[in-house]
Design a protein around this motif. Structure first.
Motif, PDB file in Angstrom:
ATOM      1  N   ARG A  39       0.843  -1.193   0.000  1.00  0.00           N
ATOM      2  CA  ARG A  39       0.000   0.000   0.000  1.00  0.00           C
ATOM      3  C   ARG A  39       0.882   1.248   0.000  1.00  0.00           C
ATOM      4  O   ARG A  39       2.096   1.160   0.065  1.00  0.00           O
ATOM      5  N   HIS A  40       0.222   2.401  -0.072  1.00  0.00           N
ATOM      6  CA  HIS A  40       0.968   3.647  -0.177  1.00  0.00           C
ATOM      7  C   HIS A  40       0.985   4.320   1.188  1.00  0.00           C
ATOM      8  O   HIS A  40       0.054   5.023   1.558  1.00  0.00           O
ATOM      9  N   LEU A  41       2.034   4.061   1.946  1.00  0.00           N
ATOM     10  CA  LEU A  41       2.109   4.452   3.344  1.00  0.00           C
ATOM     11  C   LEU A  41       2.857   5.766   3.511  1.00  0.00           C
ATOM     12  O   LEU A  41       3.917   5.969   2.912  1.00  0.00           O
ATOM     13  N   TYR A  87       5.810   6.426   0.792  1.00  0.00           N
ATOM     14  CA  TYR A  87       7.133   5.814   0.697  1.00  0.00           C
ATOM     15  C   TYR A  87       7.060   4.435   0.079  1.00  0.00           C
ATOM     16  O   TYR A  87       6.110   3.690   0.315  1.00  0.00           O
ATOM     17  N   HIS A  88       8.089   4.103  -0.703  1.00  0.00           N
ATOM     18  CA  HIS A  88       8.252   2.761  -1.248  1.00  0.00           C
ATOM     19  C   HIS A  88       9.687   2.331  -1.037  1.00  0.00           C
ATOM     20  O   HIS A  88      10.592   3.166  -0.992  1.00  0.00           O
ATOM     21  N   LEU A  89       9.884   1.024  -0.955  1.00  0.00           N
ATOM     22  CA  LEU A  89      11.240   0.500  -1.069  1.00  0.00           C
ATOM     23  C   LEU A  89      11.685   0.762  -2.494  1.00  0.00           C
ATOM     24  O   LEU A  89      10.914   0.575  -3.435  1.00  0.00           O
ATOM     25  N   GLY A  93      10.134   0.341  -6.529  1.00  0.00           N
ATOM     26  CA  GLY A  93       9.756   1.671  -6.993  1.00  0.00           C
ATOM     27  C   GLY A  93       9.054   1.628  -8.340  1.00  0.00           C
ATOM     28  O   GLY A  93       9.295   0.735  -9.154  1.00  0.00           O
ATOM     29  N   HIS A  94       8.167   2.583  -8.556  1.00  0.00           N
ATOM     30  CA  HIS A  94       7.440   2.695  -9.810  1.00  0.00           C
ATOM     31  C   HIS A  94       6.808   4.083  -9.834  1.00  0.00           C
ATOM     32  O   HIS A  94       6.835   4.798  -8.839  1.00  0.00           O
ATOM     33  N   ALA A  95       6.220   4.434 -10.968  1.00  0.00           N
ATOM     34  CA  ALA A  95       5.564   5.734 -11.089  1.00  0.00           C
ATOM     35  C   ALA A  95       4.078   5.594 -10.756  1.00  0.00           C
ATOM     36  O   ALA A  95       3.567   4.476 -10.629  1.00  0.00           O
ATOM     37  N   HIS A  96       3.403   6.730 -10.589  1.00  0.00           N
ATOM     38  CA  HIS A  96       2.014   6.732 -10.132  1.00  0.00           C
ATOM     39  C   HIS A  96       1.138   7.713 -10.894  1.00  0.00           C
ATOM     40  O   HIS A  96       1.596   8.793 -11.267  1.00  0.00           O
ATOM     41  N   LEU A  97      -0.129   7.322 -11.062  1.00  0.00           N
ATOM     42  CA  LEU A  97      -1.182   8.254 -11.455  1.00  0.00           C
ATOM     43  C   LEU A  97      -2.041   8.477 -10.214  1.00  0.00           C
ATOM     44  O   LEU A  97      -2.386   7.510  -9.532  1.00  0.00           O
ATOM     45  N   ILE A 106      -2.891   4.752  -8.998  1.00  0.00           N
ATOM     46  CA  ILE A 106      -2.624   3.670  -9.941  1.00  0.00           C
ATOM     47  C   ILE A 106      -1.118   3.589 -10.151  1.00  0.00           C
ATOM     48  O   ILE A 106      -0.491   4.586 -10.511  1.00  0.00           O
ATOM     49  N   ASP A 107      -0.559   2.410  -9.889  1.00  0.00           N
ATOM     50  CA  ASP A 107       0.866   2.192 -10.131  1.00  0.00           C
ATOM     51  C   ASP A 107       1.082   1.972 -11.624  1.00  0.00           C
ATOM     52  O   ASP A 107       0.331   1.225 -12.246  1.00  0.00           O
ATOM     53  N   ILE A 108       2.086   2.609 -12.195  1.00  0.00           N
ATOM     54  CA  ILE A 108       2.360   2.427 -13.627  1.00  0.00           C
ATOM     55  C   ILE A 108       3.839   2.093 -13.843  1.00  0.00           C
ATOM     56  O   ILE A 108       4.690   2.494 -13.055  1.00  0.00           O
TER      57      ILE A 108
HETATM   58 ZN   LIG Z   1       2.978   2.695  -5.684  1.00  0.00          ZN
END
Ligand SMILES: [Zn+2]
Ligand SMILES: [Zn+2]
Ligand SMILES: [Zn+2]
Length: 146
Positions: A39-41, A87-89, A93-97, A106-108
């Motif tokens: 999740r996006h913490l 935060y992400h490890l 990592g990835h980009a987001h909308l 939305i993870d992209i």
């Molecule tokens: Zn994400």
């Protein structure tokens, strides 16, 4: 959930040590909290979760640990246009909308930026960081109801 670090966590701690950092109990708790969730913490969420594993850990300690883990190159924060950053490890990592209206995330994948990255670099000499800030807009559901 046991206390033994899994393979992902072990790899992260190796990198922390390689960058000259120490692996402390608060760092273990924060990395475990990040590893256990996709999740996006926010920093605040992480402070709560870290306190489950390490009762009494102060939020200020968690914030310092996050800054430390970012310096070590194992964690990244994402600006998302409305809330505090999340935060992400870095390994995940990835980009987001992010939807301006309902907050949907939305993870992209990175390959969407390949052409854009090259064009912007060529034209402006500028290197974009697609992970660092979300692209803001309207999700499909919000677009339909508007
Ligand atoms: Zn994400
Ligand atoms: Zn929406
Ligand atoms: Zn930033």
């Amino acid at each position: 959930v046991g206390n033994a670090p899994n393979a992902l966590e072990s790899r992260i701690f190796q990198r922390v040590r390689a960058s000259g950092g120490r692996v402390t109990a608060p760092k273990r708790a924060v990395v475990a909290a990040l590893a256990a969730s996709d999740r996006h913490l926010t920093a605040e969420d992480l402070a709560e979760r870290a306190a489950d594993a390490l009762p009494g850990i102060a939020p200020s300690t968690v914030y310092r640990v996050l800054a430390n883990l970012e310096d070590a190159g194992v964690v990244e924060h994402v600006h998302n246009g409305r809330e505090p950053a999340f935060y992400h490890l870095r390994d995940r990592g990835h980009a987001h909308l992010v939807c301006n209206r309902c907050g949907a995330i939305i993870d992209i994948p990175d390959d969407l930026f390949t052409g854009l990255r090259a064009t912007i670099r060529r034209r402006y000499g500028f290197t974009i960081e697609p992970h660092h800030a979300a692209l803001l807009g309207r999700c499909a559901a919000c677009r339909e109801t508007h």
